[in-house]
Design a protein around this motif. Structure first.
Motif, PDB file in Angstrom:
ATOM      1  N   LEU A  20       0.852  -1.189   0.000  1.00  0.00           N
ATOM      2  CA  LEU A  20       0.000   0.000   0.000  1.00  0.00           C
ATOM      3  C   LEU A  20       0.893   1.246   0.000  1.00  0.00           C
ATOM      4  O   LEU A  20       1.058   1.888   1.038  1.00  0.00           O
ATOM      5  CB  LEU A  20      -0.915   0.014   1.234  1.00  0.00           C
ATOM      6  CG  LEU A  20      -1.971  -1.075   1.351  1.00  0.00           C
ATOM      7  CD1 LEU A  20      -2.587  -1.075   2.742  1.00  0.00           C
ATOM      8  CD2 LEU A  20      -3.060  -0.894   0.297  1.00  0.00           C
ATOM      9  N   PRO A  21       1.472   1.560  -1.158  1.00  0.00           N
ATOM     10  CA  PRO A  21       2.477   2.637  -1.196  1.00  0.00           C
ATOM     11  C   PRO A  21       1.919   4.010  -0.809  1.00  0.00           C
ATOM     12  O   PRO A  21       2.671   4.879  -0.402  1.00  0.00           O
ATOM     13  CB  PRO A  21       2.960   2.612  -2.648  1.00  0.00           C
ATOM     14  CG  PRO A  21       1.956   1.829  -3.412  1.00  0.00           C
ATOM     15  CD  PRO A  21       1.272   0.927  -2.459  1.00  0.00           C
ATOM     16  N   ASN A  22       0.607   4.198  -0.918  1.00  0.00           N
ATOM     17  CA  ASN A  22       0.054   5.512  -0.596  1.00  0.00           C
ATOM     18  C   ASN A  22      -0.465   5.629   0.833  1.00  0.00           C
ATOM     19  O   ASN A  22      -1.074   6.616   1.195  1.00  0.00           O
ATOM     20  CB  ASN A  22      -1.083   5.859  -1.568  1.00  0.00           C
ATOM     21  CG  ASN A  22      -0.583   5.912  -2.991  1.00  0.00           C
ATOM     22  OD1 ASN A  22       0.508   6.421  -3.243  1.00  0.00           O
ATOM     23  ND2 ASN A  22      -1.356   5.347  -3.909  1.00  0.00           N
ATOM     24  N   GLU A  23      -0.243   4.590   1.612  1.00  0.00           N
ATOM     25  CA  GLU A  23      -0.750   4.608   2.985  1.00  0.00           C
ATOM     26  C   GLU A  23       0.395   4.728   3.977  1.00  0.00           C
ATOM     27  O   GLU A  23       1.535   4.398   3.673  1.00  0.00           O
ATOM     28  CB  GLU A  23      -1.529   3.312   3.273  1.00  0.00           C
ATOM     29  CG  GLU A  23      -2.755   3.116   2.417  1.00  0.00           C
ATOM     30  CD  GLU A  23      -3.811   4.193   2.653  1.00  0.00           C
ATOM     31  OE1 GLU A  23      -3.968   4.617   3.815  1.00  0.00           O
ATOM     32  OE2 GLU A  23      -4.453   4.609   1.670  1.00  0.00           O
ATOM     33  N   ASN A  24       0.036   5.169   5.173  1.00  0.00           N
ATOM     34  CA  ASN A  24       0.995   5.225   6.258  1.00  0.00           C
ATOM     35  C   ASN A  24       1.195   3.797   6.787  1.00  0.00           C
ATOM     36  O   ASN A  24       0.288   3.204   7.375  1.00  0.00           O
ATOM     37  CB  ASN A  24       0.429   6.139   7.344  1.00  0.00           C
ATOM     38  CG  ASN A  24       1.331   6.242   8.553  1.00  0.00           C
ATOM     39  OD1 ASN A  24       2.068   5.310   8.881  1.00  0.00           O
ATOM     40  ND2 ASN A  24       1.281   7.373   9.208  1.00  0.00           N
ATOM     41  N   ALA A  25       2.388   3.252   6.556  1.00  0.00           N
ATOM     42  CA  ALA A  25       2.630   1.843   6.887  1.00  0.00           C
ATOM     43  C   ALA A  25       2.502   1.576   8.384  1.00  0.00           C
ATOM     44  O   ALA A  25       2.026   0.511   8.799  1.00  0.00           O
ATOM     45  CB  ALA A  25       4.010   1.419   6.382  1.00  0.00           C
ATOM     46  N   GLU A  26       2.903   2.548   9.210  1.00  0.00           N
ATOM     47  CA  GLU A  26       2.792   2.385  10.665  1.00  0.00           C
ATOM     48  C   GLU A  26       1.338   2.180  11.083  1.00  0.00           C
ATOM     49  O   GLU A  26       1.024   1.339  11.907  1.00  0.00           O
ATOM     50  CB  GLU A  26       3.338   3.630  11.389  1.00  0.00           C
ATOM     51  CG  GLU A  26       4.853   3.686  11.483  1.00  0.00           C
ATOM     52  CD  GLU A  26       5.412   2.786  12.583  1.00  0.00           C
ATOM     53  OE1 GLU A  26       4.614   2.234  13.369  1.00  0.00           O
ATOM     54  OE2 GLU A  26       6.642   2.635  12.644  1.00  0.00           O
ATOM     55  N   GLN A  27       0.455   3.003  10.476  1.00  0.00           N
ATOM     56  CA  GLN A  27      -0.968   2.903  10.818  1.00  0.00           C
ATOM     57  C   GLN A  27      -1.545   1.580  10.320  1.00  0.00           C
ATOM     58  O   GLN A  27      -2.332   0.932  11.019  1.00  0.00           O
ATOM     59  CB  GLN A  27      -1.747   4.074  10.217  1.00  0.00           C
ATOM     60  CG  GLN A  27      -1.460   5.371  10.949  1.00  0.00           C
ATOM     61  CD  GLN A  27      -2.251   6.542  10.387  1.00  0.00           C
ATOM     62  OE1 GLN A  27      -3.020   6.396   9.440  1.00  0.00           O
ATOM     63  NE2 GLN A  27      -2.061   7.710  10.975  1.00  0.00           N
ATOM     64  N   THR A  28      -1.162   1.199   9.117  1.00  0.00           N
ATOM     65  CA  THR A  28      -1.644  -0.078   8.591  1.00  0.00           C
ATOM     66  C   THR A  28      -1.168  -1.214   9.494  1.00  0.00           C
ATOM     67  O   THR A  28      -1.925  -2.137   9.803  1.00  0.00           O
ATOM     68  CB  THR A  28      -1.134  -0.303   7.153  1.00  0.00           C
ATOM     69  OG1 THR A  28      -1.461   0.853   6.377  1.00  0.00           O
ATOM     70  CG2 THR A  28      -1.753  -1.530   6.519  1.00  0.00           C
ATOM     71  N   PHE A  29       0.082  -1.108   9.919  1.00  0.00           N
ATOM     72  CA  PHE A  29       0.660  -2.117  10.817  1.00  0.00           C
ATOM     73  C   PHE A  29      -0.211  -2.287  12.070  1.00  0.00           C
ATOM     74  O   PHE A  29      -0.535  -3.410  12.467  1.00  0.00           O
ATOM     75  CB  PHE A  29       2.088  -1.692  11.188  1.00  0.00           C
ATOM     76  CG  PHE A  29       2.782  -2.609  12.156  1.00  0.00           C
ATOM     77  CD1 PHE A  29       3.433  -3.753  11.714  1.00  0.00           C
ATOM     78  CD2 PHE A  29       2.782  -2.324  13.509  1.00  0.00           C
ATOM     79  CE1 PHE A  29       4.070  -4.601  12.614  1.00  0.00           C
ATOM     80  CE2 PHE A  29       3.411  -3.171  14.417  1.00  0.00           C
ATOM     81  CZ  PHE A  29       4.055  -4.306  13.966  1.00  0.00           C
ATOM     82  N   GLN A  30      -0.588  -1.152  12.681  1.00  0.00           N
ATOM     83  CA  GLN A  30      -1.407  -1.210  13.903  1.00  0.00           C
ATOM     84  C   GLN A  30      -2.699  -1.994  13.661  1.00  0.00           C
ATOM     85  O   GLN A  30      -3.092  -2.835  14.456  1.00  0.00           O
ATOM     86  CB  GLN A  30      -1.824   0.211  14.362  1.00  0.00           C
ATOM     87  CG  GLN A  30      -0.683   1.167  14.607  1.00  0.00           C
ATOM     88  CD  GLN A  30       0.027   0.871  15.903  1.00  0.00           C
ATOM     89  OE1 GLN A  30      -0.511   0.179  16.749  1.00  0.00           O
ATOM     90  NE2 GLN A  30       1.237   1.387  16.051  1.00  0.00           N
ATOM     91  N   THR A  31      -3.361  -1.671  12.549  1.00  0.00           N
ATOM     92  CA  THR A  31      -4.643  -2.321  12.276  1.00  0.00           C
ATOM     93  C   THR A  31      -4.444  -3.803  11.950  1.00  0.00           C
ATOM     94  O   THR A  31      -5.212  -4.646  12.410  1.00  0.00           O
ATOM     95  CB  THR A  31      -5.387  -1.602  11.135  1.00  0.00           C
ATOM     96  OG1 THR A  31      -5.539  -0.230  11.500  1.00  0.00           O
ATOM     97  CG2 THR A  31      -6.770  -2.189  10.919  1.00  0.00           C
ATOM     98  N   VAL A  32      -3.401  -4.107  11.170  1.00  0.00           N
ATOM     99  CA  VAL A  32      -3.139  -5.519  10.843  1.00  0.00           C
ATOM    100  C   VAL A  32      -2.872  -6.306  12.131  1.00  0.00           C
ATOM    101  O   VAL A  32      -3.392  -7.406  12.323  1.00  0.00           O
ATOM    102  CB  VAL A  32      -1.948  -5.645   9.862  1.00  0.00           C
ATOM    103  CG1 VAL A  32      -1.478  -7.092   9.740  1.00  0.00           C
ATOM    104  CG2 VAL A  32      -2.339  -5.113   8.483  1.00  0.00           C
ATOM    105  N   VAL A  33      -2.103  -5.709  13.040  1.00  0.00           N
ATOM    106  CA  VAL A  33      -1.806  -6.397  14.303  1.00  0.00           C
ATOM    107  C   VAL A  33      -3.090  -6.556  15.130  1.00  0.00           C
ATOM    108  O   VAL A  33      -3.395  -7.643  15.622  1.00  0.00           O
ATOM    109  CB  VAL A  33      -0.727  -5.636  15.114  1.00  0.00           C
ATOM    110  CG1 VAL A  33      -0.636  -6.175  16.543  1.00  0.00           C
ATOM    111  CG2 VAL A  33       0.635  -5.751  14.437  1.00  0.00           C
ATOM    112  N   ASN A  34      -3.866  -5.465  15.253  1.00  0.00           N
ATOM    113  CA  ASN A  34      -5.058  -5.529  16.110  1.00  0.00           C
ATOM    114  C   ASN A  34      -6.122  -6.472  15.571  1.00  0.00           C
ATOM    115  O   ASN A  34      -6.661  -7.290  16.306  1.00  0.00           O
ATOM    116  CB  ASN A  34      -5.649  -4.129  16.308  1.00  0.00           C
ATOM    117  CG  ASN A  34      -4.850  -3.344  17.329  1.00  0.00           C
ATOM    118  OD1 ASN A  34      -4.367  -3.911  18.307  1.00  0.00           O
ATOM    119  ND2 ASN A  34      -4.686  -2.063  17.101  1.00  0.00           N
TER     120      ASN A  34
END
Lengths: 253, 184
Positions: free
Chosen positions: B145-159
């Motif tokens: 997801l090159p246009n997304e904030n990877a840190e935020q995506t990471f949080q959601t994927v983890v949760n």
């Protein structure tokens, strides 16, 4: 579900606190008994002494006047048969979910192996499987309160005390947790069946409880004691639900 | 958040797009599972349908935040959004009737249908011991997801992954892994 034997009773309990300005009466002549298996909500405005009542059941406070009987015996010390769920979760940030849930068991001297097993059971029951090694900072408010609930349930208390358990959560999360609390409470694998919950939200009390004690304030005294006879899940749009809201509101106002 | 002007977002245009792809094109909404389940429960108590503006007003939530929750629920196949309304799906009804651990199983099945979660699963399969470090996953997410904030995506994927018992994450070792031990 209610109408088991009496679990505890308040006998004309008055609670005063000594402040620099003088004595303040927080609760006046509180007199009622709670049956095993009841879900009681204590509802009232802030300053009505709702949380003080929980601390009295918990044995953290001794009444200034009157007494509290637990299974017929005067409560003299900390009540080890009670466990508390706090508004602000009260989790230790340096411990994982599993370690936080084990805390209450550790304090009661349960061996590590039995502790882990018991904690795992309640982590599963509240829907936290998969979060065992997470730290509180990694969790949303809803997940934090599930940890608080699992910690309290894990000691298998005879009475579960809940002090405004949903008021630090956003509206949607608290809808979800109220719903799941009923699921947990009705789970026959979980021995905890008596609940005393403090809330300032009338609708929350009616949605969850079998019985609502209405406190009015300064000093707090029982202004009403209502049985909520509605099937679960309860519908706020239901006419009877609204009638209960109106009745309780008029008792407080 | 990725919709600074929530009021002009697509809720008023057309409800005809396939929900999952619409939601996925915007990346993962930054929202927890509890809020999504709460939304589903609330909708059910309202007879299954509500105007999105009314819902936001009733919840005293920012419109954009309300849309984020709805987008999460839509991505999981629990609601859809025709016009300016949000409507519960049959699966949402089922979730609402289910007990705590059955809800987790349903959400798990839904996550497995989302291409981002599929990509992350494949990525972990190809790793030693089916584990990746936090940095490796962040890199992968930035690539996906090159246009997304990877840190935020990471949080959601983890949760979401933890909730569904699909992925696990250990914050001490910063190790992200396939949760294979759960008895599903």
């Amino acid at each position: 579900m209610p109408n088991g034997p009496t679990l505890f009773q308040f006998e004309h309990v008055t609670q005063k606190f000594t402040l620099p300005q003088g004595d303040v009466t927080v609760l006046r002549d509180i007199h009622f008994e709670a049956k095993e298996g009841e879900f009681i909500a204590i509802v009232g405005p802030s300053g009505a002494g709702k949380s003080t009542m929980l601390r009295l059941i918990n044995g953290l406070l001794k009444p200034t006047e009157g007494r509290i009987l637990y299974k017929g015996q005067p409560l003299k010390d900390i009540n080890l048969e009670a466990a508390m769920v706090f508004q602000n979760f009260a989790l230790l940030p340096w411990l994982t979910v599993a370690q936080n849930v084990e805390l209450g068991l550790e304090a009661r001297g349960v061996e590590p192996h039995a502790r882990r097993k018991k904690a795992a059971f309640y982590i599963d029951k509240v829907g936290l499987d998969g979060y065992e090694e997470a730290y509180p900072r990694e969790l949303s408010g809803g997940m934090k309160q599930r940890v608080g609930l699992a910690r309290a349930l894990a000691v298998e208390p005879e009475v579960l005390l809940m002090d405004e358990p949903f008021s630090a959560l956003d509206a949607l999360t608290s809808i979800n947790l109220r719903d799941e609390l009923i699921d947990i409470w009705s789970d026959r694998d979980i021995p905890v069946n008596t609940v005393v919950m403090v809330t300032h939200m009338i609708e929350e009390a009616i949605e969850l409880a079998d019985r609502v004690l209405v406190l009015s304030s300064r000093p707090g005294h029982i202004a009403g004691d209502l049985k909520i006879e509605l099937p679960r899940p309860r519908d706020k749009r239901d006419r009877q639900f609204t009638e209960y809201v109106d009745r309780i509101f008029s008792l407080i106002a | 958040m990725d919709h600074p002007d929530g009021a002009n977002s697509n809720s008023n245009t057309s409800g005809a797009q396939p929900p999952a792809s619409t939601a996925e094109a915007h990346g993962l909404p930054q929202i927890g599972i509890s809020e999504i389940l709460g939304l589903v429960e609330l909708l059910k108590s309202k007879g299954g349908r509500e105007d999105i503006y009314k819902l936001a007003a009733e919840l005293k939530m920012e419109f954009g935040d309300t849309l984020t929750v709805i987008r999460g629920a839509e991505l999981l196949g629990l609601v859809h959004t025709p016009g300016g309304d949000v409507v519960i799906e049959a699966l949402g009804e089922k979730v609402s009737r289910s007990r705590i651990n059955d809800r987790k199983k349903i959400i798990c099945e839904q996550l497995k249908k989302i291409s981002l979660f599929q990509s992350v699963t494949h990525f972990l399969h190809d790793m030693d011991e089916q584990r990746a470090t936090r940095d490796q996953l962040l890199e992968k997410l930035a690539e996906l997801l090159p246009n997304e904030n990877a840190e935020q995506t990471f949080q959601t994927v983890v949760n979401w992954g933890r909730y569904a018992e699909l992925f696990g994450y250990n914050g001490d070792s910063e190790s992200f892994y396939l949760d294979t031990e759960s008895g599903k």
